[in-house]
Motif scaffolding. Structure first.
Motif, PDB file in Angstrom:
ATOM      1  N   LYS A   1      -0.493  -2.872  -8.302  1.00 59.33           N
ATOM      2  CA  LYS A   1      -1.836  -2.779  -7.788  1.00 59.33           C
ATOM      3  C   LYS A   1      -2.466  -4.257  -7.961  1.00 59.33           C
ATOM      4  O   LYS A   1      -3.344  -4.742  -7.236  1.00 59.33           O
ATOM      5  CB  LYS A   1      -2.502  -1.778  -8.836  1.00 59.33           C
ATOM      6  CG  LYS A   1      -1.854  -0.321  -8.512  1.00 59.33           C
ATOM      7  CD  LYS A   1      -2.775   0.612  -9.357  1.00 59.33           C
ATOM      8  CE  LYS A   1      -2.127   2.339  -9.025  1.00 59.33           C
ATOM      9  NZ  LYS A   1      -2.725   3.042  -9.877  1.00 59.33           N
TER      10      LYS A   1
ATOM     11  N   ASN B   1       4.110   5.286  -5.727  1.00 59.78           N
ATOM     12  CA  ASN B   1       4.502   4.758  -7.342  1.00 59.78           C
ATOM     13  C   ASN B   1       2.853   4.648  -8.054  1.00 59.78           C
ATOM     14  O   ASN B   1       2.445   3.351  -8.105  1.00 59.78           O
ATOM     15  CB  ASN B   1       5.186   3.827  -7.554  1.00 59.78           C
ATOM     16  CG  ASN B   1       6.591   4.093  -6.945  1.00 59.78           C
ATOM     17  OD1 ASN B   1       7.353   4.602  -7.387  1.00 59.78           O
ATOM     18  ND2 ASN B   1       6.625   3.132  -5.866  1.00 59.78           N
ATOM     19  N   LYS B   2       2.288   5.710  -8.151  1.00 60.01           N
ATOM     20  CA  LYS B   2       0.795   5.483  -8.646  1.00 60.01           C
ATOM     21  C   LYS B   2       0.762   4.822 -10.011  1.00 60.01           C
ATOM     22  O   LYS B   2      -0.579   4.424 -10.006  1.00 60.01           O
ATOM     23  CB  LYS B   2       0.329   6.941  -8.825  1.00 60.01           C
ATOM     24  CG  LYS B   2       0.081   7.717  -7.408  1.00 60.01           C
ATOM     25  CD  LYS B   2      -0.687   8.724  -7.511  1.00 60.01           C
ATOM     26  CE  LYS B   2      -0.786   9.593  -6.202  1.00 60.01           C
ATOM     27  NZ  LYS B   2      -1.299   8.910  -5.252  1.00 60.01           N
ATOM     28  N   LYS B   3       1.662   4.784 -10.816  1.00 54.94           N
ATOM     29  CA  LYS B   3       1.588   4.299 -12.088  1.00 54.94           C
ATOM     30  C   LYS B   3       2.023   2.888 -12.268  1.00 54.94           C
ATOM     31  O   LYS B   3       1.951   2.023 -13.296  1.00 54.94           O
ATOM     32  CB  LYS B   3       2.169   4.974 -13.208  1.00 54.94           C
ATOM     33  CG  LYS B   3       1.501   6.400 -13.424  1.00 54.94           C
ATOM     34  CD  LYS B   3       2.163   7.142 -14.579  1.00 54.94           C
ATOM     35  CE  LYS B   3       1.623   8.322 -14.805  1.00 54.94           C
ATOM     36  NZ  LYS B   3       1.993   9.037 -16.143  1.00 54.94           N
ATOM     37  N   ASP B   4       2.364   2.362 -11.143  1.00 56.02           N
ATOM     38  CA  ASP B   4       2.834   0.737 -11.023  1.00 56.02           C
ATOM     39  C   ASP B   4       1.619  -0.143 -10.925  1.00 56.02           C
ATOM     40  O   ASP B   4       1.189  -0.634 -10.004  1.00 56.02           O
ATOM     41  CB  ASP B   4       3.523   0.539  -9.776  1.00 56.02           C
ATOM     42  CG  ASP B   4       4.597  -0.618  -9.719  1.00 56.02           C
ATOM     43  OD1 ASP B   4       4.020  -1.517 -10.542  1.00 56.02           O
ATOM     44  OD2 ASP B   4       5.265  -0.865  -8.952  1.00 56.02           O
TER      45      ASP B   4
ATOM     46  N   THR C   1       0.896  -1.172  -0.059  1.00 53.55           N
ATOM     47  CA  THR C   1       0.151  -0.036  -0.131  1.00 53.55           C
ATOM     48  C   THR C   1       0.755   1.224   0.088  1.00 53.55           C
ATOM     49  O   THR C   1       0.614   2.012  -0.708  1.00 53.55           O
ATOM     50  CB  THR C   1      -0.977  -0.142   1.089  1.00 53.55           C
ATOM     51  OG1 THR C   1      -1.613  -1.084   1.214  1.00 53.55           O
ATOM     52  CG2 THR C   1      -1.813   1.167   1.277  1.00 53.55           C
ATOM     53  N   GLU C   2       1.963   1.077   0.919  1.00 61.25           N
ATOM     54  CA  GLU C   2       2.834   2.418   0.980  1.00 61.25           C
ATOM     55  C   GLU C   2       3.421   2.503  -0.636  1.00 61.25           C
ATOM     56  O   GLU C   2       3.806   3.682  -1.120  1.00 61.25           O
ATOM     57  CB  GLU C   2       4.008   2.126   2.125  1.00 61.25           C
ATOM     58  CG  GLU C   2       3.345   2.223   3.188  1.00 61.25           C
ATOM     59  CD  GLU C   2       2.581   3.834   3.500  1.00 61.25           C
ATOM     60  OE1 GLU C   2       2.949   4.950   3.256  1.00 61.25           O
ATOM     61  OE2 GLU C   2       1.331   3.620   3.972  1.00 61.25           O
ATOM     62  N   HIS C   3       3.801   1.450  -1.020  1.00 58.90           N
ATOM     63  CA  HIS C   3       4.450   1.458  -2.372  1.00 58.90           C
ATOM     64  C   HIS C   3       3.543   2.029  -3.356  1.00 58.90           C
ATOM     65  O   HIS C   3       4.216   2.942  -4.323  1.00 58.90           O
ATOM     66  CB  HIS C   3       5.078  -0.022  -2.957  1.00 58.90           C
ATOM     67  CG  HIS C   3       5.590  -0.026  -4.405  1.00 58.90           C
ATOM     68  ND1 HIS C   3       6.882   0.336  -4.454  1.00 58.90           N
ATOM     69  CD2 HIS C   3       4.876  -0.511  -5.291  1.00 58.90           C
ATOM     70  CE1 HIS C   3       7.045   0.118  -5.828  1.00 58.90           C
ATOM     71  NE2 HIS C   3       5.912  -0.425  -6.255  1.00 58.90           N
ATOM     72  N   CYS C   4       2.259   1.679  -3.599  1.00 62.25           N
ATOM     73  CA  CYS C   4       1.511   2.110  -4.394  1.00 62.25           C
ATOM     74  C   CYS C   4       1.057   3.535  -4.124  1.00 62.25           C
ATOM     75  O   CYS C   4       0.776   4.218  -5.132  1.00 62.25           O
ATOM     76  CB  CYS C   4       0.198   1.312  -4.433  1.00 62.25           C
ATOM     77  SG  CYS C   4       0.423  -0.350  -5.061  1.00 62.25           S
ATOM     78  N   LYS C   5       1.244   4.099  -3.096  1.00 60.03           N
ATOM     79  CA  LYS C   5       0.878   5.535  -2.816  1.00 60.03           C
ATOM     80  C   LYS C   5       2.278   6.303  -3.299  1.00 60.03           C
ATOM     81  O   LYS C   5       1.627   7.366  -3.883  1.00 60.03           O
ATOM     82  CB  LYS C   5       0.902   5.771  -1.214  1.00 60.03           C
ATOM     83  CG  LYS C   5      -0.435   5.366  -0.499  1.00 60.03           C
ATOM     84  CD  LYS C   5      -0.512   5.825   0.859  1.00 60.03           C
ATOM     85  CE  LYS C   5      -1.812   5.172   1.385  1.00 60.03           C
ATOM     86  NZ  LYS C   5      -1.720   5.323   2.785  1.00 60.03           N
TER      87      LYS C   5
END
Length: 89
Positions: free
Chosen positions: A53, A46-49, A40-44
């Motif tokens: 997701k 790196n929104k385009k990853d 979740t922290e990673h996705c926040k």
């Protein structure tokens, strides 16, 4: 981006019967929760990853299935685990 060995060992020792009790459903849910927090922290950040997701969605589904199994098998264990992990249900 897997959990570090130290983090995994600490989660297993906290929620398992012993240090090698990784197959326990309670331990598996706790490990998935830690991994979900990390992703979740990673996705926040790196929104385009898109692959992260997708992985996050799969992990949430796995955890949901394990929690459903625990709920059907042992309701008191399920309720205590939800409270310990801070999950809402």
């Amino acid at each position: 981006m897997a959990l570090s060995k130290e983090k995994t060992a600490s989660v297993v020792s906290t929620y398992g019967a012993n240090s090698k009790d990784t197959g326990n459903s309670k331990v598996q849910v706790a490990l998935l929760t830690e991994r979900i927090k990390q992703l979740t922290e990673h996705c926040k950040a790196n929104k385009k990853d898109a692959s992260a997701k997708r992985a996050l969605t799969q992990l949430v589904g796995q955890r949901r299935n394990l929690l459903k199994y625990l709920q059907n098998k042992d309701l008191e264990l399920y309720r205590s685990l939800i409270k310990e992990l801070g999950l809402r249900k």
